[in-house]
Write a protein that holds these residues in place. Sequence first.
Motif, PDB file in Angstrom:
ATOM      1  N   VAL A 227      27.188 -41.346 -40.258  1.00 16.42           N
ATOM      2  CA  VAL A 227      28.103 -40.633 -41.157  1.00 16.42           C
ATOM      3  C   VAL A 227      29.430 -41.387 -41.241  1.00 16.42           C
ATOM      4  CG1 VAL A 227      29.479 -38.529 -41.442  1.00 16.42           C
ATOM      5  CG2 VAL A 227      27.049 -38.358 -40.834  1.00 16.42           C
TER       6      VAL A 227
ATOM      7  N   ARG B 175      40.588 -33.610 -46.101  1.00 19.71           N
ATOM      8  CA  ARG B 175      39.723 -32.430 -46.027  1.00 19.71           C
ATOM      9  C   ARG B 175      38.255 -32.872 -46.074  1.00 19.71           C
ATOM     10  NH1 ARG B 175      41.238 -29.960 -50.423  1.00 19.71           N
ATOM     11  NH2 ARG B 175      42.970 -28.816 -49.516  1.00 19.71           N
ATOM     12  N   ALA B 176      37.953 -33.831 -46.958  1.00 24.00           N
ATOM     13  CA  ALA B 176      36.563 -34.285 -47.102  1.00 24.00           C
ATOM     14  C   ALA B 176      36.045 -34.913 -45.799  1.00 24.00           C
ATOM     15  CB  ALA B 176      36.452 -35.276 -48.258  1.00 24.00           C
ATOM     16  N   VAL B 177      36.880 -35.693 -45.133  1.00 21.34           N
ATOM     17  CA  VAL B 177      36.464 -36.320 -43.859  1.00 21.34           C
ATOM     18  C   VAL B 177      36.162 -35.235 -42.815  1.00 21.34           C
ATOM     19  CG1 VAL B 177      37.300 -37.675 -41.885  1.00 21.34           C
ATOM     20  CG2 VAL B 177      37.574 -38.555 -44.218  1.00 21.34           C
TER      21      VAL B 177
ATOM     22  N   VAL C  69      35.346 -32.030 -43.396  1.00 21.01           N
ATOM     23  CA  VAL C  69      34.157 -31.273 -43.811  1.00 21.01           C
ATOM     24  C   VAL C  69      32.892 -32.094 -43.530  1.00 21.01           C
ATOM     25  CG1 VAL C  69      32.895 -30.392 -45.819  1.00 21.01           C
ATOM     26  CG2 VAL C  69      35.310 -29.820 -45.520  1.00 21.01           C
ATOM     27  N   ALA C  70      32.935 -33.380 -43.872  1.00 23.17           N
ATOM     28  CA  ALA C  70      31.748 -34.231 -43.737  1.00 23.17           C
ATOM     29  C   ALA C  70      31.365 -34.466 -42.274  1.00 23.17           C
ATOM     30  CB  ALA C  70      31.965 -35.565 -44.453  1.00 23.17           C
TER      31      ALA C  70
ATOM     32  N   ASP D  27      32.881 -46.747 -45.551  1.00 16.94           N
ATOM     33  CA  ASP D  27      32.525 -47.495 -46.765  1.00 16.94           C
ATOM     34  C   ASP D  27      33.162 -46.841 -47.988  1.00 16.94           C
ATOM     35  OD1 ASP D  27      31.070 -49.326 -45.347  1.00 16.94           O
ATOM     36  OD2 ASP D  27      29.104 -48.490 -45.839  1.00 16.94           O
ATOM     37  N   GLY D  28      33.307 -45.511 -47.938  1.00 13.47           N
ATOM     38  CA  GLY D  28      33.937 -44.798 -49.050  1.00 13.47           C
ATOM     39  C   GLY D  28      35.447 -44.987 -49.095  1.00 13.47           C
TER      40      GLY D  28
ATOM     41  N   CYS E 125      37.308 -47.556 -47.482  1.00 14.49           N
ATOM     42  CA  CYS E 125      37.824 -48.932 -47.455  1.00 14.49           C
ATOM     43  C   CYS E 125      37.494 -49.658 -48.762  1.00 14.49           C
ATOM     44  CB  CYS E 125      37.242 -49.693 -46.272  1.00 14.49           C
ATOM     45  SG  CYS E 125      37.664 -48.925 -44.682  1.00 14.49           S
TER      46      CYS E 125
ATOM     47  N   LEU F 203      29.315 -44.394 -43.457  1.00 14.16           N
ATOM     48  CA  LEU F 203      29.308 -44.008 -44.878  1.00 14.16           C
ATOM     49  C   LEU F 203      30.718 -43.614 -45.338  1.00 14.16           C
ATOM     50  CD1 LEU F 203      27.709 -43.432 -47.442  1.00 14.16           C
ATOM     51  CD2 LEU F 203      26.964 -41.258 -46.434  1.00 14.16           C
ATOM     52  N   LEU F 204      31.432 -42.855 -44.492  1.00 13.58           N
ATOM     53  CA  LEU F 204      32.786 -42.430 -44.874  1.00 13.58           C
ATOM     54  C   LEU F 204      33.741 -43.623 -44.946  1.00 13.58           C
ATOM     55  CD1 LEU F 204      33.189 -39.154 -42.742  1.00 13.58           C
ATOM     56  CD2 LEU F 204      32.315 -39.402 -45.072  1.00 13.58           C
TER      57      LEU F 204
ATOM     58  N   ARG G 188      41.381 -47.507 -49.857  1.00 16.26           N
ATOM     59  CA  ARG G 188      41.556 -47.482 -51.312  1.00 16.26           C
ATOM     60  C   ARG G 188      42.668 -46.508 -51.690  1.00 16.26           C
ATOM     61  NH1 ARG G 188      35.634 -47.753 -53.834  1.00 16.26           N
ATOM     62  NH2 ARG G 188      34.446 -48.032 -51.941  1.00 16.26           N
TER      63      ARG G 188
ATOM     64  N   SER H  42      31.681 -31.940 -39.997  1.00 16.90           N
ATOM     65  CA  SER H  42      31.555 -30.582 -39.434  1.00 16.90           C
ATOM     66  C   SER H  42      30.503 -30.480 -38.346  1.00 16.90           C
ATOM     67  CB  SER H  42      31.185 -29.578 -40.541  1.00 16.90           C
ATOM     68  OG  SER H  42      32.202 -29.445 -41.488  1.00 16.90           O
TER      69      SER H  42
ATOM     70  N   ALA I 175      43.072 -34.527 -50.168  1.00 16.11           N
ATOM     71  CA  ALA I 175      41.698 -34.222 -50.593  1.00 16.11           C
ATOM     72  C   ALA I 175      40.691 -34.984 -49.721  1.00 16.11           C
ATOM     73  CB  ALA I 175      41.499 -34.567 -52.070  1.00 16.11           C
ATOM     74  N   MET I 176      40.991 -36.257 -49.456  1.00 16.95           N
ATOM     75  CA  MET I 176      40.044 -37.048 -48.653  1.00 16.95           C
ATOM     76  C   MET I 176      40.153 -36.693 -47.169  1.00 16.95           C
ATOM     77  SD  MET I 176      38.024 -38.591 -50.659  1.00 16.95           S
ATOM     78  CE  MET I 176      38.195 -37.294 -51.896  1.00 16.95           C
TER      79      MET I 176
END
Lengths: 195, 195
Positions: free
Chosen positions: B184, B154-156, B158-159, B190-191, B193, B187-188, B145, B161, B151-152
Amino acid sequence: MPPDVPLTRDRILAAAEDVIRRFGPSKATVVDVARTLGVSHTAVYKHVSSKAELRDLVVGQWVEATMPPLRAIVAQPGPAPQRLRKLVDALIAVKRRRAADDSELFTAYRALAADAKSVVAAHVDEMINLVATVIGSGVKDGTFRTVDPVAMGRAVLVATSKFHHPAHAAEWGDPAIDAAFNDVWQLLMDGLCPG
Amino acid sequence: MPPDVPLTRDRILAAAEDVIRRFGPSKATVVDVARTLGVSHTAVYKHVSSKAELRDLVVGQWVEATMPPLRAIVAQPGPAPQRLRKLVDALIAVKRRRAADDSELFTAYRALAADAKSVVAAHVDEMINLVATVIGSGVKDGTFRTVDPVAMGRAVLVATSKFHHPAHAAEWGDPAIDAAFNDVWQLLMDGLCPG
């Protein structure tokens, strides 16, 4: 202890918490707790069968104290995404508050928890079930995609470990941590909500 | 040291790694490294200005050794979701391998890293940029997307970790950890794509 005050498991646990607070986790023993209560260790052993059981009870009590507000959030009605956020926010808030309010006690309980694996596993299972309940209600009403609530409940907790797992407590003072959480949360919600 | 072998920064760092391996992180000092090399500490100070610089260099070298394969994955062509998975898999594999092969040295470097914050921060920034590069290429070709790659990225990280952050090393032997990672990751993805 005056002879007219009966020795109960609750009094033993309160004394154990006091001992841990004052002398550290290594003093969470039947002998030290008996000394604090002014009773024989035999009297304590009538209520707690071993040092391992004492530690399990102490860790169980420490963990249980955090749970009622989390269970209440899950029991409330409302849109699943908002309840899920509220639940994880509350979990993060209680862990951070404990770490900040009394970091020595927080560290002491972390050390004890390493020896109380079954108690910790039961706590993690309950947390997964709480998150799964909220995800399941969102799947049912279509606010979430059709996912496995338990697998995705575990995934949401794992993916937010940095913000509530005690191993990361040293990072919770970072001023950028809330921004980092918001980014992770956006990614997780993009994963759970229909495109 | 024979007088005909010139003292270089590389030889100092090799000696420091040897000292840490044999005597632990507290011995990562200029004096101890000089003793191992059989030179004066003044000779070492010509190449390294302080104990803090020595530790930064040692941690930097330890971290840098993991990076070439990760950079190579990002440089390769291919679909973004697969490259992203390959990159995070490789990051997890190198951390687990280090923790398993020599857990004492792994713990020693963790202790040193706590004192080398700027080196660790630069490493984290490079990791975020590597993940962001892959996400950015996926955004460009439409496999992801339209998200903010940094930002994403970093989020990947962190998620995930739990699977690569040294604070979780004690959990890496759990037989259920690969299943947890797959949940996990699903879920990532799915977030990231398009739905």
